[in-house]
Motif scaffolding. Structure first.
Motif, PDB file in Angstrom:
ATOM      1  N   ARG A   1      58.342  19.320  50.390  1.00  0.00           N
ATOM      2  CA  ARG A   1      58.498  18.945  48.981  1.00  0.00           C
ATOM      3  C   ARG A   1      59.657  19.709  48.340  1.00  0.00           C
ATOM      4  N   LEU A   2      60.504  18.963  47.654  1.00  0.00           N
ATOM      5  CA  LEU A   2      61.653  19.562  46.989  1.00  0.00           C
ATOM      6  C   LEU A   2      61.212  20.585  45.947  1.00  0.00           C
ATOM      7  N   SER A   3      60.174  20.274  45.199  1.00  0.00           N
ATOM      8  CA  SER A   3      59.707  21.210  44.168  1.00  0.00           C
ATOM      9  C   SER A   3      59.265  22.536  44.782  1.00  0.00           C
ATOM     10  N   THR A   4      58.686  22.490  45.964  1.00  0.00           N
ATOM     11  CA  THR A   4      58.266  23.721  46.631  1.00  0.00           C
ATOM     12  C   THR A   4      59.471  24.506  47.131  1.00  0.00           C
ATOM     13  N   ILE A   5      60.448  23.813  47.678  1.00  0.00           N
ATOM     14  CA  ILE A   5      61.673  24.486  48.139  1.00  0.00           C
ATOM     15  C   ILE A   5      62.351  25.193  46.969  1.00  0.00           C
ATOM     16  N   ILE A   6      62.463  24.500  45.850  1.00  0.00           N
ATOM     17  CA  ILE A   6      63.090  25.089  44.657  1.00  0.00           C
ATOM     18  C   ILE A   6      62.317  26.328  44.217  1.00  0.00           C
ATOM     19  N   ARG A   7      60.990  26.231  44.211  1.00  0.00           N
ATOM     20  CA  ARG A   7      60.151  27.367  43.805  1.00  0.00           C
ATOM     21  C   ARG A   7      60.304  28.549  44.766  1.00  0.00           C
ATOM     22  N   ILE A   8      60.401  28.287  46.053  1.00  0.00           N
ATOM     23  CA  ILE A   8      60.553  29.362  47.034  1.00  0.00           C
ATOM     24  C   ILE A   8      61.853  30.127  46.800  1.00  0.00           C
ATOM     25  N   PHE A   9      62.939  29.395  46.601  1.00  0.00           N
ATOM     26  CA  PHE A   9      64.212  30.076  46.381  1.00  0.00           C
ATOM     27  C   PHE A   9      64.236  30.806  45.044  1.00  0.00           C
ATOM     28  N   LYS A  10      63.631  30.224  44.027  1.00  0.00           N
ATOM     29  CA  LYS A  10      63.632  30.837  42.689  1.00  0.00           C
ATOM     30  C   LYS A  10      62.704  32.052  42.649  1.00  0.00           C
ATOM     31  N   GLN A  11      61.446  31.861  43.001  1.00  0.00           N
ATOM     32  CA  GLN A  11      60.475  32.954  42.908  1.00  0.00           C
ATOM     33  C   GLN A  11      60.623  33.966  44.039  1.00  0.00           C
ATOM     34  N   GLY A  12      60.997  33.501  45.211  1.00  0.00           N
ATOM     35  CA  GLY A  12      61.094  34.394  46.361  1.00  0.00           C
ATOM     36  C   GLY A  12      62.353  35.234  46.381  1.00  0.00           C
ATOM     37  N   PHE A  13      63.456  34.647  45.886  1.00  0.00           N
ATOM     38  CA  PHE A  13      64.742  35.331  45.994  1.00  0.00           C
ATOM     39  C   PHE A  13      65.505  35.426  44.681  1.00  0.00           C
ATOM     40  N   GLY A  14      64.991  34.807  43.622  1.00  0.00           N
ATOM     41  CA  GLY A  14      65.701  34.809  42.349  1.00  0.00           C
ATOM     42  C   GLY A  14      66.981  33.985  42.405  1.00  0.00           C
ATOM     43  N   LYS A  15      66.991  32.965  43.247  1.00  0.00           N
ATOM     44  CA  LYS A  15      68.187  32.139  43.425  1.00  0.00           C
ATOM     45  C   LYS A  15      67.886  30.693  43.050  1.00  0.00           C
ATOM     46  N   ASP A  16      68.919  30.017  42.580  1.00  0.00           N
ATOM     47  CA  ASP A  16      68.810  28.601  42.273  1.00  0.00           C
ATOM     48  C   ASP A  16      69.268  27.802  43.488  1.00  0.00           C
ATOM     49  N   LEU A  17      68.587  26.704  43.735  1.00  0.00           N
ATOM     50  CA  LEU A  17      68.952  25.804  44.814  1.00  0.00           C
ATOM     51  C   LEU A  17      69.756  24.663  44.208  1.00  0.00           C
ATOM     52  N   ARG A  18      70.912  24.385  44.792  1.00  0.00           N
ATOM     53  CA  ARG A  18      71.754  23.294  44.299  1.00  0.00           C
ATOM     54  C   ARG A  18      71.885  22.236  45.377  1.00  0.00           C
ATOM     55  N   LEU A  19      71.790  21.002  44.978  1.00  0.00           N
ATOM     56  CA  LEU A  19      71.935  19.888  45.899  1.00  0.00           C
ATOM     57  C   LEU A  19      73.249  19.188  45.628  1.00  0.00           C
ATOM     58  N   THR A  20      73.844  18.681  46.686  1.00  0.00           N
ATOM     59  CA  THR A  20      75.085  17.936  46.565  1.00  0.00           C
ATOM     60  C   THR A  20      74.876  16.549  47.130  1.00  0.00           C
ATOM     61  N   ILE A  21      75.332  15.567  46.423  1.00  0.00           N
ATOM     62  CA  ILE A  21      75.247  14.184  46.890  1.00  0.00           C
ATOM     63  C   ILE A  21      76.655  13.739  47.240  1.00  0.00           C
TER      64      ILE A  21
END
Length: 99
Positions: free
Chosen positions: A78-98
């Motif tokens: 799940r994308l929402s879980t991936i975003i949460r892992i990077f944000k809460q786990g590492f304090g980083k934002d996940l960016r997607l490119t199309i």
């Protein structure tokens, strides 16, 4: 020094192995590669932070097995879980490119 006709570029090799861009086999390869890169990135960050999979999972409200699935190239994450892992786990934002 002459060029060796048997030596191919990486792009030529990928074209031969998986087809040219836009073909089904190439699209499947590239999709899998993106998932692989995400898992490797997560694993590298986790190691840099000195966290076990379980510690990272606890920080993010998920499970050790879920972290392991991502790191080992599992699909259907799940994308929402991936975003949460990077944000809460590492304090980083996940960016997607199309593209």
């Amino acid at each position: 020094m002459k060029n060796n006709p048997n030596i191919k570029s990486f792009d030529q090799h990928i074209d031969e192995q998986y087809g040219i861009k836009g073909t089904k086999s190439r699209d499947e390869f590239e999709s899998g590669y993106e998932a692989f890169k995400l898992g490797i990135t997560l694993q590298q960050l986790r190691h840099e932070e000195g966290l076990t999979q379980e510690q990272l999972a606890n920080k993010c409200g998920t499970t050790k097995s879920y972290i392991s699935r991502i790191e080992n190239n599992a699909s259907d994450i799940r994308l929402s879980t991936i975003i949460r892992i990077f944000k809460q786990g590492f304090g980083k934002d996940l960016r997607l490119t199309i593209n």
